[in-house]
Each structure stands twice: as structure tokens, then as C-alpha cells.
Design a protein around this motif. Sequence first.
Motif, PDB file in Angstrom:
ATOM      1  N   GLN A   1      34.507  76.578  65.931  1.00  0.00           N
ATOM      2  CA  GLN A   1      35.875  76.881  65.519  1.00  0.00           C
ATOM      3  C   GLN A   1      35.879  77.814  64.322  1.00  0.00           C
ATOM      4  O   GLN A   1      36.681  78.758  64.250  1.00  0.00           O
ATOM      5  CB  GLN A   1      36.612  75.584  65.178  1.00  0.00           C
ATOM      6  N   ALA A   2      34.977  77.554  63.384  1.00  0.00           N
ATOM      7  CA  ALA A   2      34.887  78.422  62.208  1.00  0.00           C
ATOM      8  C   ALA A   2      34.447  79.823  62.589  1.00  0.00           C
ATOM      9  O   ALA A   2      34.903  80.817  62.006  1.00  0.00           O
ATOM     10  CB  ALA A   2      33.918  77.823  61.186  1.00  0.00           C
TER      11      ALA A   2
ATOM     12  N   ASN B   1      41.635  91.220  62.038  1.00  0.00           N
ATOM     13  CA  ASN B   1      42.739  91.662  61.192  1.00  0.00           C
ATOM     14  C   ASN B   1      42.315  92.807  60.279  1.00  0.00           C
ATOM     15  O   ASN B   1      43.051  93.777  60.082  1.00  0.00           O
ATOM     16  CB  ASN B   1      43.261  90.498  60.345  1.00  0.00           C
TER      17      ASN B   1
ATOM     18  N   ASN C   1      41.138  89.775  69.976  1.00  0.00           N
ATOM     19  CA  ASN C   1      42.170  89.682  68.946  1.00  0.00           C
ATOM     20  C   ASN C   1      42.604  91.037  68.396  1.00  0.00           C
ATOM     21  O   ASN C   1      43.569  91.103  67.631  1.00  0.00           O
ATOM     22  CB  ASN C   1      41.675  88.802  67.785  1.00  0.00           C
TER      23      ASN C   1
ATOM     24  N   ALA D   1      35.192  87.428  71.006  1.00  0.00           N
ATOM     25  CA  ALA D   1      36.353  86.856  70.328  1.00  0.00           C
ATOM     26  C   ALA D   1      37.082  87.902  69.502  1.00  0.00           C
ATOM     27  O   ALA D   1      38.319  87.951  69.477  1.00  0.00           O
ATOM     28  CB  ALA D   1      35.916  85.687  69.439  1.00  0.00           C
TER      29      ALA D   1
ATOM     30  N   PHE E   1      38.605  86.198  64.153  1.00  0.00           N
ATOM     31  CA  PHE E   1      40.025  86.515  64.020  1.00  0.00           C
ATOM     32  C   PHE E   1      40.302  87.226  62.705  1.00  0.00           C
ATOM     33  O   PHE E   1      41.038  88.225  62.658  1.00  0.00           O
ATOM     34  CB  PHE E   1      40.851  85.227  64.102  1.00  0.00           C
ATOM     35  N   ALA E   2      39.705  86.724  61.615  1.00  0.00           N
ATOM     36  CA  ALA E   2      39.908  87.349  60.307  1.00  0.00           C
ATOM     37  C   ALA E   2      39.342  88.769  60.288  1.00  0.00           C
ATOM     38  O   ALA E   2      39.947  89.686  59.725  1.00  0.00           O
ATOM     39  CB  ALA E   2      39.247  86.504  59.215  1.00  0.00           C
ATOM     40  N   THR E   3      38.187  88.958  60.920  1.00  0.00           N
ATOM     41  CA  THR E   3      37.596  90.296  60.968  1.00  0.00           C
ATOM     42  C   THR E   3      38.445  91.231  61.812  1.00  0.00           C
ATOM     43  O   THR E   3      38.582  92.424  61.492  1.00  0.00           O
ATOM     44  CB  THR E   3      36.168  90.224  61.535  1.00  0.00           C
TER      45      THR E   3
ATOM     46  N   ASP F   1      35.133  81.300  65.445  1.00  0.00           N
ATOM     47  CA  ASP F   1      36.317  81.937  66.030  1.00  0.00           C
ATOM     48  C   ASP F   1      37.260  82.437  64.942  1.00  0.00           C
ATOM     49  O   ASP F   1      37.846  83.519  65.048  1.00  0.00           O
ATOM     50  CB  ASP F   1      37.055  80.961  66.952  1.00  0.00           C
ATOM     51  N   GLU F   2      37.424  81.628  63.891  1.00  0.00           N
ATOM     52  CA  GLU F   2      38.280  82.034  62.779  1.00  0.00           C
ATOM     53  C   GLU F   2      37.707  83.255  62.066  1.00  0.00           C
ATOM     54  O   GLU F   2      38.451  84.133  61.610  1.00  0.00           O
ATOM     55  CB  GLU F   2      38.467  80.876  61.794  1.00  0.00           C
ATOM     56  N   ALA F   3      36.384  83.313  61.949  1.00  0.00           N
ATOM     57  CA  ALA F   3      35.741  84.480  61.334  1.00  0.00           C
ATOM     58  C   ALA F   3      36.011  85.732  62.168  1.00  0.00           C
ATOM     59  O   ALA F   3      36.279  86.813  61.624  1.00  0.00           O
ATOM     60  CB  ALA F   3      34.235  84.239  61.196  1.00  0.00           C
TER      61      ALA F   3
END
Length: 281
Positions: free
Chosen positions: A103-104, A114, A22, A18, A110-112, A106-108
Motif C-alpha cells: 500500500q505504501a 503528481n 495515475n 502504478a 501516486f505521489a510521484t 502504491d502511495e509512493a
Amino acid sequence: MSINRFRPEIWSANLLVALRQNLIYSAFINRDYEGEIAEAGDTVRITSIGRPTISNYVPNSTVIVPEQVNDSQRTLVVDQSKYFAFAVDDVDQRQAKGNVIPQAMDEAAFATANVIDLYLSSFYTSIQQSNQLGAITVNSSTTPTDAYDKVLVPLKIRLDKANVLSQSRSVAISPDLHGCLLRDNRFIKVNESGTSEGLRNGVVGRAAGFDILLSNQTPTTGSDSVVIAGNDRAITFAEQISKVEAYRPQSSFSDAVKGLWLYGAKVVRPDSLASALVTVS
């Protein structure tokens, strides 16, 4: 997600997939020296071999004396360590439709991604001087063609002069500069671009030999946005999720997950990148 069914190896692999999907600035990295990373502070020794001299050969006359090949060594230090930790209350988990833990996760990722993109983009300061275009102003309303003519083409020329391979070249640009390209008829008129993607979907795709990458993480210096172009020979990168753990916090009724990310990078070919400081007016 039940803690008993949590498999750290599977979640680590999924998180890495993931994250890599990104990353934008991964276009400028390779993972040739990733190897085994166990702890923050680990190092990878990179040995570079000098280019041999090409000389004329005369049959029955030339005496060949092999030259001593010079080498140099760089050190890639895994000096970046980041973590994430989140919890989902049992009540929220029960009331939510579907499993919210994936889902959380995946968000982790995505944030990483960035955070890592910001780190990778900061290496523009290591680009060799001859590949830096300096400050350029692009007028998005009156001359949107500036984005291609004054930024992309000159970046291509700098890389060409530095003998950078033309394959797999990319350029990371800001939304403002991307918008300029979408005002350029050469990218939105079907008869000129050969595709309707620019007009219908806002996709530029390729221009001046580059894959066009849209990023919200472009570095800035003053009012200028730093545009970076090059290929994947420029920076070597190593990463690993050292630990991913699921647990039950003592202070609440919830499932929690925490993870530790280790990574580091080193510019090994500063001539394989070029940059421009762009102001969009």
C-alpha cells in the motif's frame, strides 16, 4: 514483507505500472526515445527530418532533381531525479491487517505521479503562439455552456488549423471547468448527450473531439487555470526507476524501502498542443 523476499525488479515494474495509471498529462507524451537511462544527466539525441516539397510531374518532360533533406537535432536531457523513502515499524506491521508495504508503494507511485504531472504540465509555455487562446472567462452559474463554446471548440479549431491529427486528442481541465461542463444540459440530459454518465456519475467522457481529463495539477498563472489540449506527438518523455532497495534501518526496528526515479521530457511538436487561460467565475 520480508527483506529476504524483496525483488527489486518486480517492485520496479509494479511501481512503473502504478505510476503510469495515475498520470494525467501522459496523454500529451510519447516514449519514442526512452531507450536506456542509467543516470541523471543522460541525454537522448532526437533528429527531426524536414518535409519534402511536392511538385508537379509531366511525363517525358520533368527532370527530377532530388532536394537535400534538411534535418535538425534536439536533445532530451534526463535532468529530473526524485526519490522516496519510507519505513514501517515492526510493531505497526505486526498489528496491521494485511501487508502495508505494498500500500505504501502504491502511495509512493501516486505521489510521484503528481510530481511528474506538474512537470509535464509546465511545458505549456512552449506552445506556439498561434495555438494560444489567451484569457477566457467562463461564467459557471449563468452560462455554463461557455466551457464548451468558448474553450473546447476554439481549442479544437486552433489544433485543426495547425493540421494536428484528430485521433487521440485530449484536454486536461480543472475541477471548476469540469463542473461547468456538468451544468451544461448537453452533457447531462440523456436525450442530448446520448448517455446518463454525466448525470449519474459526473463523467463527461468526450467533447469537441477531445477525451476530457480531470486534473488537480492544472498549472495556474495569476487567477487563471491553464487548459492544455493536444495529442501524444507533442512531448517526448523518458523515465526509469534507477534503483529500488529494501533495507533495515539501524536506528529502528522496521522495514524500509527507498527508490530513485529518473526522468526528463522535451517538446518536439509545439504545434501539437493548444492552450487557454481560463477563469471560472
